[in-house]
Scaffold this motif. Structure first.
Motif, PDB file in Angstrom:
ATOM      1  N   LEU A  23      -4.948  23.765  40.070  1.00 57.08           N
ATOM      2  CA  LEU A  23      -6.294  23.764  39.492  1.00 57.08           C
ATOM      3  C   LEU A  23      -6.353  24.470  38.142  1.00 57.08           C
ATOM      4  CD1 LEU A  23      -8.347  24.400  42.746  1.00 57.08           C
ATOM      5  CD2 LEU A  23      -8.292  22.290  41.400  1.00 57.08           C
ATOM      6  N   GLU A  24      -5.467  25.431  37.914  1.00 56.62           N
ATOM      7  CA  GLU A  24      -5.438  26.113  36.619  1.00 56.62           C
ATOM      8  C   GLU A  24      -5.004  25.180  35.502  1.00 56.62           C
ATOM      9  OE1 GLU A  24      -2.913  29.468  37.247  1.00 56.62           O
ATOM     10  OE2 GLU A  24      -4.548  30.771  37.926  1.00 56.62           O
ATOM     11  N   ILE A  25      -4.224  24.163  35.842  1.00 58.27           N
ATOM     12  CA  ILE A  25      -3.753  23.204  34.850  1.00 58.27           C
ATOM     13  C   ILE A  25      -4.557  21.911  34.915  1.00 58.27           C
ATOM     14  CG2 ILE A  25      -1.731  21.961  33.961  1.00 58.27           C
ATOM     15  CD1 ILE A  25       0.024  23.969  35.489  1.00 58.27           C
ATOM     16  N   ASN A  26      -4.906  21.532  36.129  1.00 53.83           N
ATOM     17  CA  ASN A  26      -5.610  20.269  36.349  1.00 53.83           C
ATOM     18  C   ASN A  26      -6.840  20.517  37.223  1.00 53.83           C
ATOM     19  OD1 ASN A  26      -6.458  17.683  36.932  1.00 53.83           O
ATOM     20  ND2 ASN A  26      -4.422  16.907  37.449  1.00 53.83           N
ATOM     21  N   PRO A  27      -7.998  20.696  36.613  1.00 57.31           N
ATOM     22  CA  PRO A  27      -9.201  21.036  37.381  1.00 57.31           C
ATOM     23  C   PRO A  27      -9.645  19.942  38.353  1.00 57.31           C
ATOM     24  CG  PRO A  27      -9.746  20.584  35.082  1.00 57.31           C
ATOM     25  CD  PRO A  27      -8.258  20.678  35.160  1.00 57.31           C
ATOM     26  N   ARG A  28      -9.066  18.748  38.237  1.00 58.89           N
ATOM     27  CA  ARG A  28      -9.371  17.686  39.192  1.00 58.89           C
ATOM     28  C   ARG A  28      -8.627  17.879  40.513  1.00 58.89           C
ATOM     29  NH1 ARG A  28     -12.155  13.367  37.085  1.00 58.89           N
ATOM     30  NH2 ARG A  28     -12.280  13.254  34.808  1.00 58.89           N
ATOM     31  N   GLY A  29      -7.654  18.776  40.512  1.00 59.09           N
ATOM     32  CA  GLY A  29      -6.892  19.010  41.734  1.00 59.09           C
ATOM     33  C   GLY A  29      -6.105  17.795  42.160  1.00 59.09           C
ATOM     34  N   GLN A  30      -5.447  17.159  41.198  1.00 56.01           N
ATOM     35  CA  GLN A  30      -4.682  15.942  41.458  1.00 56.01           C
ATOM     36  C   GLN A  30      -3.250  16.098  40.978  1.00 56.01           C
ATOM     37  OE1 GLN A  30      -6.997  13.061  39.253  1.00 56.01           O
ATOM     38  NE2 GLN A  30      -8.435  12.730  40.940  1.00 56.01           N
ATOM     39  N   LEU A  31      -2.391  15.240  41.514  1.00 55.64           N
ATOM     40  CA  LEU A  31      -1.018  15.150  41.040  1.00 55.64           C
ATOM     41  C   LEU A  31      -0.818  13.743  40.466  1.00 55.64           C
ATOM     42  CD1 LEU A  31       0.881  16.861  44.013  1.00 55.64           C
ATOM     43  CD2 LEU A  31       0.106  17.898  41.865  1.00 55.64           C
ATOM     44  N   PRO A  32      -0.045  13.624  39.373  1.00 55.94           N
ATOM     45  CA  PRO A  32       0.750  14.661  38.738  1.00 55.94           C
ATOM     46  C   PRO A  32      -0.089  15.632  37.917  1.00 55.94           C
ATOM     47  CG  PRO A  32       0.840  12.663  37.440  1.00 55.94           C
ATOM     48  CD  PRO A  32       0.085  12.318  38.687  1.00 55.94           C
ATOM     49  N   THR A  33       0.513  16.783  37.682  1.00 57.94           N
ATOM     50  CA  THR A  33       0.003  17.771  36.745  1.00 57.94           C
ATOM     51  C   THR A  33       1.168  18.079  35.810  1.00 57.94           C
ATOM     52  OG1 THR A  33      -1.642  18.691  38.248  1.00 57.94           O
ATOM     53  CG2 THR A  33      -0.808  20.144  36.528  1.00 57.94           C
ATOM     54  N   PHE A  34       0.956  17.877  34.513  1.00 54.33           N
ATOM     55  CA  PHE A  34       2.092  17.908  33.573  1.00 54.33           C
ATOM     56  C   PHE A  34       1.761  18.721  32.325  1.00 54.33           C
ATOM     57  CE2 PHE A  34       4.563  15.889  30.061  1.00 54.33           C
ATOM     58  CZ  PHE A  34       5.834  16.226  30.516  1.00 54.33           C
ATOM     59  N   LYS A  35       2.701  19.580  31.959  1.00 55.73           N
ATOM     60  CA  LYS A  35       2.577  20.389  30.745  1.00 55.73           C
ATOM     61  C   LYS A  35       3.823  20.231  29.882  1.00 55.73           C
ATOM     62  CE  LYS A  35       1.050  24.563  30.479  1.00 55.73           C
ATOM     63  NZ  LYS A  35       0.931  26.028  30.624  1.00 55.73           N
ATOM     64  N   HIS A  36       3.622  20.197  28.581  1.00 52.96           N
ATOM     65  CA  HIS A  36       4.733  20.255  27.620  1.00 52.96           C
ATOM     66  C   HIS A  36       4.396  21.377  26.657  1.00 52.96           C
ATOM     67  CE1 HIS A  36       6.967  18.353  23.973  1.00 52.96           C
ATOM     68  NE2 HIS A  36       7.674  19.314  24.540  1.00 52.96           N
TER      69      HIS A  36
END
Length: 225
Positions: A49-62
């Motif tokens: 949730l800290e990265i993706n507030p939708r609470g879904q996968l994938p969650t991706f950071k670059h």
């Protein structure tokens, strides 16, 4: 570059698989990753949730850049690393137009598959109706027949837009899950041939959902489609 990437993913998720295939094709192995469990609802964890507030996968950071929508992430990776690995967007205008068209249509295919394969998940118990499920199945049959017709015009050994491209990255995971859920190769021979052409591609074999290697009863929710 790959070491600055972080992917949170779930096994069997087509959107997650799209990003993983793209990372392989772009020779970006070695990225940080974490496999989460949908069954344990780990996709709703604080970390996600800290990265993706939708609470879904994938969650991706670059690095500090976040792009969680899988199709957008695939486009981002191709554009950021054009000269690395395999080229996934053709230069030829006609092939590029076809690639974008099939890529976006692939999202419709995925949606219609889900509305049948996971009807009980999407429809609350008190709102399930045989007529609604039949309508979803009819819509899916029409969609699959459309893809059969598309593949009529694809030369042997070729892909959705000529060479292997992001159109294949988006569409193949959906077809793989469709056949795993009982879709008939006999009724859809062109789709089955396309699936067979791609299933042993190195980027696909390297990222095949680990859940699918387990010995378990496969769903047959699409066997009558």
């Amino acid at each position: 570059m790959a070491k600055s990437m972080y992917l949170l993913w779930g096994s069997g998720s087509c959107p997650c698989w799209r990003i993983m295939i793209t990372l392989e094709e772009k020779k970006l192995q070695g990225y940080k990753q974490k496999l989460l469990s949908f069954e344990k609802e780990e996709h709703k964890s604080k970390e996600v949730l800290e990265i993706n507030p939708r609470g879904q996968l994938p969650t991706f950071k670059h690095g500090d850049d976040i792009i969680n929508e899988s199709t957008g992430a695939c486009l981002y990776l191709e554009n950021q690393f054009k000269s690395q690995g395999n080229k996934l967007i053709p230069d030829n205008p006609a092939e590029q137009a076809l690639m974008y068209q099939r890529m976006m249509e692939g999202l419709t295919l995925y949606e219609k598959l889900n509305l049948v394969a996971f009807y009980d998940f999407y429809a609350p118990e008190g709102e399930r109706h045989d007529s609604a499920l039949k309508r979803n199945k009819d819509n899916l049959v029409t969609e699959l027949q459309l893809w059969e017709s598309y593949l009529e015009n694809v030369a042997a050994g070729r892909y959705l837009a000529g060479g292997f491209s992001l159109a294949d990255v988006v569409v193949f995971p959906s077809l793989a899950y469709a056949f795993r859920y009982g879709l008939s190769a006999g009724r859809y021979p062109k789709l089955a041939k396309y699936y067979s052409l791609l299933k042993d591609r190195p980027s696909i074999k390297a990222t095949w959902p680990p859940k699918w290697f387990q010995i378990e009863q496969r769903s047959e929710s699409l066997k009558d489609i």
